[in-house]
Design a protein around this motif. Structure first.
Motif, PDB file in Angstrom:
ATOM      1  N   GLU A   9       1.036  -1.200  -0.203  1.00  0.00           N
ATOM      2  CA  GLU A   9       0.099  -0.129   0.140  1.00  0.00           C
ATOM      3  C   GLU A   9       0.883   1.314  -0.266  1.00  0.00           C
ATOM      4  OE1 GLU A   9      -2.964   2.102   2.391  1.00  0.00           O
ATOM      5  OE2 GLU A   9      -1.657   0.515   3.298  1.00  0.00           O
ATOM      6  N   GLU A  10       2.139   1.468   0.483  1.00  0.00           N
ATOM      7  CA  GLU A  10       2.782   2.808   0.787  1.00  0.00           C
ATOM      8  C   GLU A  10       2.903   2.537  -0.227  1.00  0.00           C
ATOM      9  OE1 GLU A  10       2.541   4.840   3.066  1.00  0.00           O
ATOM     10  OE2 GLU A  10       1.168   3.355   4.330  1.00  0.00           O
ATOM     11  N   PHE A  11       4.221   1.866  -1.071  1.00  0.00           N
ATOM     12  CA  PHE A  11       4.323   2.145  -2.304  1.00  0.00           C
ATOM     13  C   PHE A  11       3.547   2.419  -2.686  1.00  0.00           C
ATOM     14  CE2 PHE A  11       8.229   0.107  -0.032  1.00  0.00           C
ATOM     15  CZ  PHE A  11       8.820   0.672  -0.122  1.00  0.00           C
ATOM     16  N   MET A  12       2.473   1.695  -3.475  1.00  0.00           N
ATOM     17  CA  MET A  12       1.430   2.361  -4.034  1.00  0.00           C
ATOM     18  C   MET A  12       1.276   3.938  -4.419  1.00  0.00           C
ATOM     19  SD  MET A  12      -1.485  -1.104  -4.630  1.00  0.00           S
ATOM     20  CE  MET A  12      -2.247  -0.162  -5.479  1.00  0.00           C
ATOM     21  N   LEU A  13       1.003   4.611  -2.588  1.00  0.00           N
ATOM     22  CA  LEU A  13       0.678   5.677  -2.317  1.00  0.00           C
ATOM     23  C   LEU A  13       2.059   6.443  -2.296  1.00  0.00           C
ATOM     24  CD1 LEU A  13      -0.984   5.220   0.986  1.00  0.00           C
ATOM     25  CD2 LEU A  13      -1.918   5.716  -1.227  1.00  0.00           C
ATOM     26  N   LEU A  14       3.001   6.014  -2.756  1.00  0.00           N
ATOM     27  CA  LEU A  14       4.034   6.623  -3.194  1.00  0.00           C
ATOM     28  C   LEU A  14       4.681   6.922  -4.478  1.00  0.00           C
ATOM     29  CD1 LEU A  14       6.842   7.845  -2.231  1.00  0.00           C
ATOM     30  CD2 LEU A  14       7.556   5.382  -2.956  1.00  0.00           C
ATOM     31  N   ALA A  15       3.935   5.781  -5.338  1.00  0.00           N
ATOM     32  CA  ALA A  15       4.338   6.129  -6.654  1.00  0.00           C
ATOM     33  C   ALA A  15       3.052   6.831  -7.020  1.00  0.00           C
ATOM     34  CB  ALA A  15       3.735   4.594  -7.329  1.00  0.00           C
ATOM     35  N   ASN A  16       1.421   6.882  -6.530  1.00  0.00           N
ATOM     36  CA  ASN A  16       0.415   7.643  -6.750  1.00  0.00           C
ATOM     37  C   ASN A  16       0.616   9.327  -6.805  1.00  0.00           C
ATOM     38  OD1 ASN A  16      -0.587   5.797  -7.700  1.00  0.00           O
ATOM     39  ND2 ASN A  16      -2.081   5.346  -5.815  1.00  0.00           N
ATOM     40  N   ARG A  17       1.618   9.490  -6.115  1.00  0.00           N
ATOM     41  CA  ARG A  17       1.067  11.484  -5.563  1.00  0.00           C
ATOM     42  C   ARG A  17       2.496  11.642  -5.663  1.00  0.00           C
ATOM     43  NH1 ARG A  17       5.547  12.485  -1.313  1.00  0.00           N
ATOM     44  NH2 ARG A  17       6.189   9.944  -0.358  1.00  0.00           N
ATOM     45  N   SER A  18       3.423  11.097  -5.936  1.00  0.00           N
ATOM     46  CA  SER A  18       4.877  11.613  -7.012  1.00  0.00           C
ATOM     47  C   SER A  18       4.413  11.736  -8.435  1.00  0.00           C
ATOM     48  CB  SER A  18       5.782  10.594  -6.886  1.00  0.00           C
ATOM     49  OG  SER A  18       6.043  10.421  -5.353  1.00  0.00           O
ATOM     50  N   VAL A  19       3.298  10.866  -8.710  1.00  0.00           N
ATOM     51  CA  VAL A  19       3.304  11.092 -10.825  1.00  0.00           C
ATOM     52  C   VAL A  19       1.997  12.326 -10.286  1.00  0.00           C
ATOM     53  CG1 VAL A  19       1.750  10.320 -11.977  1.00  0.00           C
ATOM     54  CG2 VAL A  19       3.636   8.569 -11.193  1.00  0.00           C
ATOM     55  N   ALA A  20       1.038  12.197  -9.199  1.00  0.00           N
ATOM     56  CA  ALA A  20       0.533  13.530  -9.379  1.00  0.00           C
ATOM     57  C   ALA A  20       1.375  14.888  -9.366  1.00  0.00           C
ATOM     58  CB  ALA A  20      -0.748  13.627  -8.330  1.00  0.00           C
ATOM     59  N   GLU A  21       2.325  14.977  -8.328  1.00  0.00           N
ATOM     60  CA  GLU A  21       3.048  16.231  -8.199  1.00  0.00           C
ATOM     61  C   GLU A  21       3.766  16.712  -9.295  1.00  0.00           C
ATOM     62  OE1 GLU A  21       6.469  17.832  -4.726  1.00  0.00           O
ATOM     63  OE2 GLU A  21       5.410  16.546  -4.072  1.00  0.00           O
ATOM     64  N   PHE A  22       4.349  15.579  -9.569  1.00  0.00           N
ATOM     65  CA  PHE A  22       5.665  15.387 -11.052  1.00  0.00           C
ATOM     66  C   PHE A  22       4.543  16.184 -12.028  1.00  0.00           C
ATOM     67  CE2 PHE A  22       6.751  13.736 -15.339  1.00  0.00           C
ATOM     68  CZ  PHE A  22       7.971  14.164 -14.619  1.00  0.00           C
ATOM     69  N   VAL A  23       3.552  16.351 -12.481  1.00  0.00           N
ATOM     70  CA  VAL A  23       2.629  16.843 -13.651  1.00  0.00           C
ATOM     71  C   VAL A  23       2.073  18.018 -13.011  1.00  0.00           C
ATOM     72  CG1 VAL A  23       0.664  16.570 -14.899  1.00  0.00           C
ATOM     73  CG2 VAL A  23       1.705  14.525 -14.642  1.00  0.00           C
ATOM     74  N   ALA A  24       1.571  17.938 -11.468  1.00  0.00           N
ATOM     75  CA  ALA A  24       1.388  19.508 -11.103  1.00  0.00           C
ATOM     76  C   ALA A  24       2.239  20.850 -11.458  1.00  0.00           C
ATOM     77  CB  ALA A  24       0.588  19.417  -9.322  1.00  0.00           C
ATOM     78  N   TYR A  61      -2.257  13.731  -5.591  1.00  0.00           N
ATOM     79  CA  TYR A  61      -2.504  12.206  -5.397  1.00  0.00           C
ATOM     80  C   TYR A  61      -3.421  12.159  -6.611  1.00  0.00           C
ATOM     81  CZ  TYR A  61      -3.625   7.679  -3.627  1.00  0.00           C
ATOM     82  OH  TYR A  61      -4.078   6.976  -3.747  1.00  0.00           O
ATOM     83  N   THR A  62      -3.479  10.801  -7.146  1.00  0.00           N
ATOM     84  CA  THR A  62      -3.779  10.218  -8.360  1.00  0.00           C
ATOM     85  C   THR A  62      -3.663   8.737  -8.411  1.00  0.00           C
ATOM     86  OG1 THR A  62      -3.884  10.901 -10.825  1.00  0.00           O
ATOM     87  CG2 THR A  62      -1.935  10.121  -9.931  1.00  0.00           C
ATOM     88  N   HIS A  63      -4.987   8.017  -9.194  1.00  0.00           N
ATOM     89  CA  HIS A  63      -4.787   7.041  -9.507  1.00  0.00           C
ATOM     90  C   HIS A  63      -3.747   6.040 -10.265  1.00  0.00           C
ATOM     91  CE1 HIS A  63      -8.520   5.365  -7.205  1.00  0.00           C
ATOM     92  NE2 HIS A  63      -7.320   5.643  -6.587  1.00  0.00           N
ATOM     93  N   PHE A  64      -1.952   6.383 -10.210  1.00  0.00           N
ATOM     94  CA  PHE A  64      -1.222   5.779 -11.491  1.00  0.00           C
ATOM     95  C   PHE A  64      -1.145   4.252 -11.333  1.00  0.00           C
ATOM     96  CE2 PHE A  64       3.369   4.597 -12.062  1.00  0.00           C
ATOM     97  CZ  PHE A  64       3.279   5.150 -13.436  1.00  0.00           C
ATOM     98  N   THR A  65      -1.073   3.640 -10.033  1.00  0.00           N
ATOM     99  CA  THR A  65      -1.839   2.206 -10.193  1.00  0.00           C
ATOM    100  C   THR A  65      -3.075   2.427  -8.884  1.00  0.00           C
ATOM    101  OG1 THR A  65      -1.016   2.104  -7.178  1.00  0.00           O
ATOM    102  CG2 THR A  65       0.965   1.997  -9.132  1.00  0.00           C
ATOM    103  N   SER A  66      -3.572   0.740  -9.408  1.00  0.00           N
ATOM    104  CA  SER A  66      -5.326   0.745  -9.029  1.00  0.00           C
ATOM    105  C   SER A  66      -5.505  -0.654  -9.031  1.00  0.00           C
ATOM    106  CB  SER A  66      -5.849   1.847  -9.341  1.00  0.00           C
ATOM    107  OG  SER A  66      -7.296   1.532  -9.722  1.00  0.00           O
ATOM    108  N   PRO A  67      -5.883  -1.420  -7.819  1.00  0.00           N
ATOM    109  CA  PRO A  67      -5.884  -2.315  -8.088  1.00  0.00           C
ATOM    110  C   PRO A  67      -7.194  -2.771  -8.299  1.00  0.00           C
ATOM    111  CG  PRO A  67      -5.937  -2.134  -5.777  1.00  0.00           C
ATOM    112  CD  PRO A  67      -5.523  -0.692  -6.825  1.00  0.00           C
TER     113      PRO A  67
END
Length: 265
Positions: free
Chosen positions: A115-130, A234-240
């Protein structure tokens, strides 16, 4: 088996601070797969544990990831994330597909690791674009940064009226909540409430009613942040469960990594 993927790759310090990050399309080939239960056994046994079929290298990797995930989780809650831990119910079926048992699946450290590494990827992608697709440590652009169209997963603060109803409800069990005038205060009081009510008969009812005070998470092209996770981006770069907006996240990120112009709304 080789699989085509879209990856978020990070270099972290032992304290889980991001040193560098990279996003791009990759091919992966897994040499070993852990079930959650297998990874959990490694975590619980620790550095001295011996597991059949698990090399020292694999064991060390799991333990290092567990240590980093624990630090990321601790930082997240220190920032105001809310600790909802609703149990997952599983249905056991026989060979004919008929249900024979229902049991509660408890989440443990191995689940939190993923969960934590999924969250890390999601928030980092969102911040990268934003923030204009800037790398870690890049100096801010002079003036206003270009805003690129993107799909964020956003979550508003709880409804104050519903919070007051929650306070009345928990008062019947002898619990109280302090001031809840702003988001940080709300998350602190809710987490304190969950800690006090943990393992009591009324805990499930309190947690369920607390969940109902929350705003519904949704997709938006305006970056409004995610209150429940305490993330500014935050975004959904990874999503179950892959939804169509999550596919748009991949398409837009790929476009911007190639230097493409902002998509039109």
């Amino acid at each position: 088996e080789e699989k085509l993927t879209f990856s978020a790759v990070f270099e972290l310090t032992p304290l889980a601070r991001i040193v560098s990050q990279w996003f791009g399309k990759t091919v992966i080939k897994s040499d070993y797969r852990f079930a959650y239960e297998d990874a959990q056994q490694v975590i619980e046994a620790g550095a001295k544990g011996v597991h059949e079929g698990v090399s020292e290298e694999l064991k060390d990797a799991v333990l290092v990831l567990h240590g980093l995930a624990s630090k990321l989780r601790k930082k997240r809650f220190a920032s105001g994330a809310i600790s909802f831990e609703r149990p997952e119910m599983k249905v056991e079926v026989d060979e004919k597909g008929r249900p024979v048992n229902v049991y509660q699946k408890v989440t443990k450290e191995a689940n939190w690791l993923v969960e934590e590494f999924m969250l890390l990827a999601n928030r980092s992608v969102a911040e990268f674009v934003a923030t204009g697709c800037k790398g870690i440590g890049d100096a801010p652009a002079k003036g206003r940064r270009p805003v690129k169209t993107f799909v964020y997963r956003v979550h508003d603060e709880p409804n104050q009226e519903k919070l007051e109803s929650l306070k009345l409800f928990i008062g019947n069990f002898g619990y109280k909540m302090g001031p809840t005038g702003n988001g940080k205060e709300i998350s602190k009081e809710l987490n304190d409430l969950f800690r006090k009510a943990k393992d009591t008969p009324e805990y499930n009812a309190i947690e369920l009613l607390s969940l109902r005070t929350m705003a519904k998470a949704r997709y938006d092209t305006d970056n409004l942040g995610h209150y429940g996770l305490a993330f500014k981006y935050y975004t959904h770069f990874t999503s179950p469960i892959r939804r169509y907006p999550d596919m748009l996240v991949h398409r837009l990120l790929a476009r911007y990594l190639e230097g493409g112009e902002s998509a039109k709304l």
